[in-house]
Scaffold this motif. Structure first.
Motif, mmCIF file in Angstrom:
data_model
loop_
_atom_site.group_PDB
_atom_site.id
_atom_site.type_symbol
_atom_site.label_atom_id
_atom_site.label_comp_id
_atom_site.label_asym_id
_atom_site.label_seq_id
_atom_site.Cartn_x
_atom_site.Cartn_y
_atom_site.Cartn_z
ATOM 1 N N ALA A 1 5.297 19.867 45.068
ATOM 2 C CA ALA A 1 5.599 19.959 43.569
ATOM 3 C C ALA A 1 6.935 19.798 43.253
ATOM 4 O O ALA A 1 7.280 19.201 42.425
ATOM 5 C CB ALA A 1 4.780 20.869 42.702
ATOM 6 N N MET B 1 -2.485 15.916 42.070
ATOM 7 C CA MET B 1 -4.098 15.676 41.795
ATOM 8 C C MET B 1 -5.198 15.267 43.125
ATOM 9 O O MET B 1 -6.150 15.942 43.206
ATOM 10 C CB MET B 1 -4.448 14.635 40.780
ATOM 11 C CG MET B 1 -3.940 15.051 39.350
ATOM 12 S SD MET B 1 -4.779 16.494 38.666
ATOM 13 C CE MET B 1 -3.780 17.495 38.758
ATOM 14 N N ARG C 1 0.231 13.942 28.287
ATOM 15 C CA ARG C 1 0.792 13.941 29.508
ATOM 16 C C ARG C 1 1.334 12.447 29.441
ATOM 17 O O ARG C 1 2.274 12.172 29.816
ATOM 18 C CB ARG C 1 0.228 14.253 30.772
ATOM 19 C CG ARG C 1 1.043 14.111 31.912
ATOM 20 C CD ARG C 1 1.375 15.374 32.475
ATOM 21 N NE ARG C 1 2.286 15.244 33.528
ATOM 22 C CZ ARG C 1 2.361 15.536 34.743
ATOM 23 N NH1 ARG C 1 1.299 16.340 35.221
ATOM 24 N NH2 ARG C 1 3.284 15.580 35.701
ATOM 25 N N LYS D 1 5.568 29.561 38.726
ATOM 26 C CA LYS D 1 4.624 28.961 39.723
ATOM 27 C C LYS D 1 4.140 30.064 40.754
ATOM 28 O O LYS D 1 3.034 29.924 41.122
ATOM 29 C CB LYS D 1 5.519 27.955 40.625
ATOM 30 C CG LYS D 1 5.566 26.618 40.181
ATOM 31 C CD LYS D 1 6.051 25.820 41.298
ATOM 32 C CE LYS D 1 7.726 25.687 41.082
ATOM 33 N NZ LYS D 1 8.111 24.487 42.060
ATOM 34 N N PRO E 1 -2.243 22.844 39.424
ATOM 35 C CA PRO E 1 -1.025 21.956 39.608
ATOM 36 C C PRO E 1 -0.935 21.152 38.041
ATOM 37 O O PRO E 1 0.301 20.917 37.925
ATOM 38 C CB PRO E 1 -1.782 20.903 40.419
ATOM 39 C CG PRO E 1 -3.345 21.315 40.489
ATOM 40 C CD PRO E 1 -3.484 22.581 40.091
ATOM 41 N N MET E 2 -2.041 21.077 37.361
ATOM 42 C CA MET E 2 -1.764 20.056 36.235
ATOM 43 C C MET E 2 -0.904 21.115 35.029
ATOM 44 O O MET E 2 0.007 20.345 34.405
ATOM 45 C CB MET E 2 -3.011 20.159 35.385
ATOM 46 C CG MET E 2 -3.975 18.969 35.822
ATOM 47 S SD MET E 2 -5.669 19.233 35.237
ATOM 48 C CE MET E 2 -5.500 18.926 33.489
ATOM 49 N N LEU F 1 2.398 22.843 38.149
ATOM 50 C CA LEU F 1 3.429 22.429 39.337
ATOM 51 C C LEU F 1 3.720 21.060 38.769
ATOM 52 O O LEU F 1 3.617 20.014 39.400
ATOM 53 C CB LEU F 1 2.255 22.210 40.318
ATOM 54 C CG LEU F 1 1.727 23.243 41.187
ATOM 55 C CD1 LEU F 1 1.108 23.141 42.150
ATOM 56 C CD2 LEU F 1 3.028 24.281 41.398
ATOM 57 N N ASP G 1 6.542 18.245 38.075
ATOM 58 C CA ASP G 1 7.898 18.197 38.546
ATOM 59 C C ASP G 1 8.380 19.254 39.474
ATOM 60 O O ASP G 1 9.280 19.834 39.506
ATOM 61 C CB ASP G 1 9.003 18.304 37.343
ATOM 62 C CG ASP G 1 9.374 17.252 36.999
ATOM 63 O OD1 ASP G 1 10.050 17.269 35.760
ATOM 64 O OD2 ASP G 1 9.121 16.172 37.363
#
Lengths: 128, 386, 565
Positions: free
Chosen positions: A36, A50, B61, B77, B380-381, B384, B386
Motif C-alpha cells: 500500500a 483489492m 472514490r 494503518k 484496504p479500502m 490503505l 496510497d
C-alpha cells in the motif's frame, strides 16, 4: 480424533488446513500493508490491494467457511450475490459518471459549520 | 414452543426423533442441510445490505479521489492492521470451534467460542480508540463536521487524569458497568450453586475484558505514536486543483472560520435539535491546553502533523460519512455476532453439540466469517489508500 | 388404520383440526404452525388494506371537484403518501406470500411446516412492529414525501420520515425472513418424489419471489438506513448541500423497488396458474415455460430499475440501456398470459368466484402490463412520467393484478382453510363490483394522464373534472366490492356450509388433506402425482369429495410412500 460419523454429514476440517490458511492470511495482510505504501504501483495500487483482499476472502470462504467441500447450491447462492452487487455498482457508476459536473457545481454548505446553523429547518422542530 | 409429538404411522421405519431434531424435519441431515442453506441465503442478504455502502464508496472514490488521499492521513494503518489480525485470528478460533462441535467436543467449543468473543470485543475496543480520537479532532459525519486542526481539550476529571479522550471515557462507561455486573453475577451464581450460568456470566465478563484489552492497547499505541510515521506524517495537503468549482468558497469559509470561530462556538452553545455532540464540542473547542494527548504546543495545540483545516477539500467530510457508515455498520454486526456467540457459548456449556447436531455452531461460524470477510475488504479500502 | 379411516382423514371434513388443536391467546400468539401464522398475517394485511383504502377514498372524495379544499394541501400530501406507504409496505408486498403462501406452501410440498417455523413467527412480529411504526408516523407528524421518500425533500421535511422509514426497514426484514424460509423449504423439504418439475406453479412463483426478496430487500434496508442517518446526523450521501447526490438516492431506492413490484405480481401469477388449471379441469399449458418465466421475470427485474429515473437527471446512456431492457421484461409475462389462455381453451370451465377473479386478472393485468410499455418507451415516457397514466398503470397491475389474484386465491383456498364454503353468488357479486368499480376508477385515469393531469396534485384544471368524478364513483364501488368480499368470507368461516377435503377437484397435494387440515397437515400417506393431472381425480359420493383414483379402487391400495420417513 476424526470424529464419529454416525450420520455421515459432519466433515471436521483437518487442523493443518485451518492453520495453513490462517498463516497465509497473515502473510497476505502483511503483503497488502507493505504494497500500500509503494509509490511505483501508481494507479494500479487499488487493483493490487483489492486483488489481495479477494485472495484473502477466497481463502476464508473456501477453508474457514468450508466452501471447498460444500454443496454446489450453497456456493452458487453465495456467489450470485456478488453478481447482483456488481450490477448495482456498474450501472450507478456509469450513470453518475455522466452528471458529476452538475453535482460539483451545486453550492455547498461551508466545511466548518457552527452546529446551530445546520441547513435544515428551525431549531424548534424535531428532526423526526 | 408448540412442538407436538409427530404422529408416526404404521409404515414408519421408527427413525429415532432425537430431541434435537425439530418435529417438522425427517432427519438430522435434512435439518442440517436446511439450516446451512438458510444461513448461506442470509449471508447473501448481508452482502446485499453492505453493497449500498460499497456503491457509495466506489462512486466517491472514482469521482473524487482527492478526498480519499486527503482523508486517509487520519486513519491509522497499524491499528487497522491489528484489527485485521485480530479478526483473522477470531476466524481461526471460530473455525476450530466448528470442527470441535462436529466431533462433539463441547468443552473445546466453549473455549474457542470464548476466545472468538474476546477477539471481537478487542476489535471493538480498538475501534473505540480510533473513533474517540477522531471525534476529538472534530472529525464526524458531514453535517457534524467540526475539524479545526487542533486537538480539543479533555474536560472530564477522569479523562484528564488518565490522559485520554473524553469520548473514550464515555464509550467505555457501558463496558465498565457490564464488566462489573457480569463478575458480580458470576460470583453470586456460583454461590447459588448454578455452575453453568456462573461460568456463562464469567465468560461474558472475560469478553468485556477483551474490550478493555483492545482499548487500553490502542490508547497506549496512540500515545506512543503521536507524530510517528504511521499516522498523519504527511505535510499538510495542498488544495486539489479539481475543486476549482468551490475553491473560492473554501477560502471564504476558511477565513470566515478564523474570524467567526469563537462566535460560532458561542452560538453552538444554544439549544440545537440533535446537537448534544455539538454542545460538548463547543465547550471543548476553546483550545485550552489541558489535553495530554497533544504535543504541548501551547494554547491552541495545533498539531503540525495534521492537515490544516483550510487545506481539506470541501467534500472530505463525505469520506468520513462513508467511513463511519461502513465501519459503524460493521461494528454493529460484530456486536450482534458477540450476542450469537454468547448463545453458542451457553449451549456448549450445557453440552448440546454432537456429531449429528452441530448446525448452530456452523451457522454462527459462517456469519462470523462473513463479518471477517467484510473487514478484509474494508481495511484496504479505507486504511490503505496510497 | 382402515382404508375408510384414511380416506376420511385425508379427504373429509375434520372437526379436530389446526384451528382447535390448542386453545387460548398464547397458543396463537406463540404458534409455530404455518397455518395459524398465515391466518394471522391474513387478518393483518387485510386490516392494512382497509385502512389504506380508506385513505384512498378520502383522496378521491377530495378530488371530486377541481379545487375542493376539503383537505389542505399539506394534508393531501400526507394522505397520498400514507396510502402508498401502507399499501406498498404493509399490504401488498407481504400479502400473497405471507398470508396465502405461508398457509399453502408447506402443504403443496407435502411438508409438515416451513423450514424455520420460529423465523416465520418472527417474520410476522416484524410485520406487526413495522406496521406499528408506520402507524406511529401517521399519528405524529405524518408523512408527506410520497411513498418513495425522494431526497432532498425527505431530508428537509419536518414530518415523521424517520418513524416511517424505520417502519419500512423493519417490514423489509419481515419480507426477507419470509423469503429465506420459502427458498429453503422448497429446496430441502419437498416430498421425496416431488422433483422440481412436479411442483405446482404457485410454488415456482413463490420461489422466484423469494429470490427477489432475498436479493433486493436488503438494498432497501441500507437505503432507508442511510436516509435515517442523513436525517439524524447528516451523512451527506444524498444531500446536495453536503456534497451528496439526490439521484443516487433514486438509484438506491429503485434498485429494490423495481424488483419489489415483481415480488408483488409473481405470487399473483402463481395463483392464477392454479385457478385457471383447477377451474378448467385441464392440465396447464406450457408448464415448463410458465415455471421458467417466473424465474426469468425475477432475474430480468433486476436490470430495469432505471426506468423510474428517466426524467430525473439520469444520463442518456444509462437511460437508453434501461429502456431497452425494460421491453424484454414484458416477454415472460406475455408467455404466461398466452399459456393461461391456451389452458382455458377447451377446458371444462367452472365459473365460480375464484374463476371470475382469475378471468378478471387476465384482462386487467393484460392492460396494466401493456401500458407499462408506453412508460418504458422514452419518447412517450417524457410526457407520461408523473402523470395519472403512471398511477393508472400501476394500479392496474397491483390492484387489477395482485389484489384480484389474491381475492381469487383466498376464495379458492378458503374452504381448505376453514372447512366451510362461501356463498358463491355473493362472491361473484363482489367480484363484479370489484371489476367494474376498478375499471371505472382507473380507466379514466389513463385518459387523464395522457391529457396531462399530473399525479399527486391536490387541485387541477377543470377540464379533468368529469374523469375525476367517474374515478371517485368507481373507487366507492371498488371499496364496496372489497368490503362485500371480506364480509362473505368472514361469514363463511363462521357459518358456512361444511365442506370436505377437495370440493373442486384440485390435484395438488394440499387437496389431499382434510378441511380444515390437521395440525400436522399429513398424518397419512399421500399419492404423489402430476399436480395438473385432473384425469386422476374421481368424485367419491360417500365422502362428497374428489379423491385421487388410487383411493377409489379398493383393490389398488396406494403405494405406501409416506410423506415423511
Amino acid at each position: 480424533m476424526a470424529g464419529n460419523h454416525d450420520h455421515g454429514f459432519a466433515h471436521p476440517c483437518p487442523p493443518w488446513i485451518l492453520f495453513t490458511t490462517f498463516f497465509t492470511l497473515i502473510a497476505l495482510t502483511i503483503l497488502t500493508v507493505i504494497t500500500a505504501g509503494q509509490p511505483y504501483l501508481g494507479p494500479f495500487a487499488v487493483f493490487v490491494s483489492m486483488g489481495i483482499a479477494t485472495i484473502k476472502a477466497t481463502l476464508v470462504a473456501l477453508f474457514f467457511m468450508h466452501m471447498f467441500w460444500d454443496k454446489p447450491i450453497n456456493i452458487l447462492t453465495f456467489l450470485s450475490s456478488f453478481f447482483f452487487v456488481s450490477l448495482f455498482i456498474g450501472f450507478t457508476l456509469l450513470d453518475t459518471d455522466h452528471y458529476q459536473n452538475q453535482i460539483n457545481a451545486f453550492p455547498r454548505e461551508p466545511l466548518i459549520i457552527p452546529a446551530s446553523a445546520a441547513p435544515a429547518p428551525p431549531p424548534a422542530a424535531t428532526a423526526s | 414452543m408448540a412442538v407436538a409429538e409427530p404422529a408416526h404411522d404404521t409404515d414408519h421405519d421408527h427413525h429415532e426423533h432425537g430431541e434435537f431434531i425439530a418435529h417438522h424435519f425427517d432427519s438430522a441431515e435434512q435439518q442440517y442441510d436446511s439450516g446451512k442453506l438458510g444461513i448461506w441465503v442470509f449471508l447473501v442478504t448481508e452482502v446485499l445490505f453492505f453493497s449500498g455502502l460499497f456503491v457509495a464508496y466506489t462512486l466517491w472514490r472514482s469521482h473524487h479521489p482527492e478526498i480519499f488521499t486527503q482523508a486517509h492521513v487520519f486513519l491509522d494503518k497499524v491499528l487497522g492492521g491489528i484489527n485485521t489480525v485480530v479478526l483473522l485470528f477470531s476466524s481461526l478460533t471460530m473455525a476450530w470451534g466448528v470442527r470441535a462441535a462436529q466431533m462433539g467436543r463441547n468443552r473445546v467449543v466453549a473455549q474457542m467460542t470464548l476466545i472468538t468473543m474476546v477477539c471481537a470485543a478487542m476489535f471493538l475496543g480498538i475501534k473505540a480508540v480510533e473513533y474517540s480520537h477522531k471525534w476529538d479532532l472534530g472529525i464526524k459525519p458531514a453535517s457534524l463536521w467540526h475539524y479545526t486542526g487542533e486537538h480539543t481539550a479533555a474536560v472530564g476529571p477522569l479523562a484528564v487524569s488518565l490522559g485520554i479522550s473524553d469520548w473514550l471515557v464515555t464509550l467505555s462507561i457501558i463496558p465498565a458497568i457490564l464488566l462489573i455486573a457480569f463478575v458480580v453475577v458470576s460470583v453470586v451464581l456460583r454461590l447459588m450453586d448454578k455452575p453453568v450460568w456462573s461460568t456463562f456470566s464469567a465468560g461474558l465478563a472475560i469478553t468485556v475484558g477483551g474490550y478493555f484489552l483492545g482499548a487500553v492497547g490502542g490508547q497506549l499505541y496512540m500515545q506512543a505514536s503521536e507524530g510517528s510515521s504511521s499516522h498523519a506524517s504527511r505535510a499538510p495537503v495542498v488544495l486539489h486543483a479539481s475543486s476549482a468549482g468551490y475553491q473560492e468558497q473554501d477560502h471564504v469559509a476558511g477565513q470566515e472560520k478564523a474570524v467567526d470561530s469563537h462566535a460560532a462556538d458561542a452560538k453552538a452553545g444554544e439549544a440545537h435539535p440533535d446537537g448534544n455532540a455539538a454542545d460538548e464540542h463547543a465547550s471543548n473547542d476553546h483550545g485550552t491546553d489541558a489535553h495530554a494527548g497533544d504535543s504541548g504546543h501551547g494554547a491552541h495545540a495545533v498539531d503540525p502533523h495534521l492537515p490544516r483545516k483550510e487545506d481539506l477539500d470541501q467534500d472530505v467530510r463525505i469520506f468520513f460519512s462513508i467511513y463511519y457508515c461502513m465501519t459503524g455498520l460493521h461494528a454493529f454486526h460484530i456486536l450482534g455476532g458477540i450476542a450469537f456467540l454468547a448463545w453458542i457459548f451457553y449451549r456448549s456449556l450445557v453440552g448440546h453439540w454432537r456429531p449429528d447436531y452441530f448446525g448452530p455452531v456452523d451457522y454462527v461460524g459462517l456469519y462470523w466469517h462473513l463479518v471477517d470477510l467484510i473487514w478484509i475488504y474494508l481495511f484496504p479500502m479505507l486504511y490503505l489508500i496510497d | 388404520m382402515s382404508t375408510a379411516e384414511i380416506r376420511q382423514k385425508m379427504f373429509g371434513h375434520a372437526d379436530k383440526n389446526y384451528l382447535n388443536h390448542s386453545k387460548g391467546f398464547a397458543s396463537w400468539a406463540l404458534t409455530l404452525d404455518h397455518k395459524r401464522i398465515g391466518i394471522m398475517y391474513l387478518i393483518g394485511v387485510t386490516s392494512a388494506l382497509l385502512l389504506a383504502g380508506v385513505f384512498a377514498l378520502v383522496l378521491r372524495t377530495h378530488l371530486w371537484v377541481s379545487d375542493s379544499g376539503m383537505l389542505s394541501d399539506a394534508m393531501y400530501n400526507q394522505m397520498f403518501t400514507l396510502h402508498g406507504a401502507i399499501m406498498v409496505f404493509a399490504f401488498i408486498i407481504p400479502s400473497i406470500p405471507a398470508a396465502l403462501g405461508n398457509f399453502v406452501l408447506p402443504m403443496m410440498l407435502g411438508a409438515k411446516d416451513v423450514a424455520f417455523p420460529r423465523l416465520n413467527l418472527a417474520s410476522f412480529y416484524l410485520w406487526v412492529c413495522g406496521t406499528g411504526f408506520l402507524l406511529v408516523a401517521l399519528a405524529t407528524s405524518g408523512l408527506d414525501t410520497g411513498w418513495t421518500f425522494y431526497t432532498p425533500y425527505s431530508i428537509r421535511t419536518q414530518t415523521s420520515v424517520v418513524y416511517a422509514t424505520f417502519g419500512a426497514f423493519v417490514l423489509g426484514f419481515s419480507s426477507i425472513f419470509t423469503g429465506i424460509n420459502f427458498l429453503v423449504t422448497v429446496n430441502t423439504m419437498r416430498h421425496p418424489q416431488m422433483g422440481w418439475f412436479r411442483m405446482p406453479l404457485f410454488l415456482w412463483s413463490l420461489y422466484a419471489t423469494a429470490i427477489i426478496q432475498i436479493l433486493a430487500t436488503p438494498v432497501l434496508g441500507i437505503t432507508l438506513l442511510l436516509l435515517i442517518m442523513e436525517k439524524l446526523i447528516g451523512v451527506g450521501i444524498f444531500d446536495p448541500a453536503l456534497g451528496g447526490d439526490p439521484v443516487l438516492f433514486q438509484h438506491f431506492f429503485w434498485f429494490y423497488s423495481h424488483p419489489a413490484v415483481y415480488v408483488m405480481i409473481l405470487p399473483a401469477m402463481g395463483i392464477i396458474s392454479e385457478l385457471i388449471a383447477v377451474y378448467s379441469q385441464k392440465k396447464i399449458f406450457g408448464y415448463t415455460f410458465i415455471a421458467f418465466s417466473s424465474v426469468a421475470i425475477a432475474l430480468l427485474g433486476f436490470l430495469v430499475w432505471g426506468h423510474h429515473l428517466f426524467t430525473s437527471g439520469q444520463s442518456h446512456v444509462v437511460t437508453l440501456i434501461f429502456s431497452a431492457i425494460t421491453f424484454s421484461v414484458a416477454i415472460p409475462s406475455a408467455v404466461k398470459v398466452f399459456n393461461w389462455l391456451a389452458t382455458l381453451y377447451k377446458g371444462s370451465i367452472l365459473l365460480c368466484t375464484p374463476m371470475c377473479y382469475a378471468l378478471s386478472f387476465i384482462f386487467l393485468f393484460g392492460i396494466g402490463g401493456l401500458t407499462g410499455l408506453f412508460l418504458g418507451a422514452l419518447s412517450t415516457d417524457i410526457h407520461l412520467h408523473d402523470t395519472y397514466f403512471v398511477v393508472a398503470h400501476f394500479h392496474f397491475v397491483m390492484v387489477g393484478g395482485t389484489l384480484t389474484a389474491m381475492l381469487g386465491g383466498v376464495f379458492h383456498w378458503w374452504p381448505k382453510m376453514f372447512g366451510r364454503m362461501y356463498n358463491d353468488l355473493l362472491g361473484r357479486v363482489g367480484c363484479f363490483l370489484v371489476f367494474s368499480g376498478f375499471n371505472l376508477t382507473f380507466f379514466p385515469q389513463f385518459v387523464m394522464g395522457a391529457r396531462g393531469m399530473p399525479r399527486r396534485y391536490a387541485s387541477y384544471d377543470p377540464e379533468f373534472v368529469i374523469f375525476h368524478q367517474w374515478s371517485t364513483v368507481g373507487a366507492f364501488v371498488l371499496g364496496a366490492g372489497i368490503v362485500l368480499s371480506v364480509v362473505v368470507l368472514v361469514y363463511a368461516a363462521l357459518y358456512g356450509r361444511k365442506v370436505t377435503g377437495n370440493p373442486f377437484s384440485g390435484a395438488s397435494l394440499e387437496w389431499q388433506t382434510s378441511s380444515p387440515p390437521s395440525f400436522h397437515n399429513f398424518d397419512h400417506p399421500v399419492v404423489m402425482h402430476d399436480p395438473y393431472d385432473f384425469g386422476d381425480m374421481v368424485y367419491d359420493e360417500t365422502l362428497d369429495s374428489w379423491v385421487h383414483r388410487e383411493f377409489i379402487e379398493p383393490d389398488r391400495r396406494p403405494e405406501p410412500v409416506p410423506a415423511h420417513h
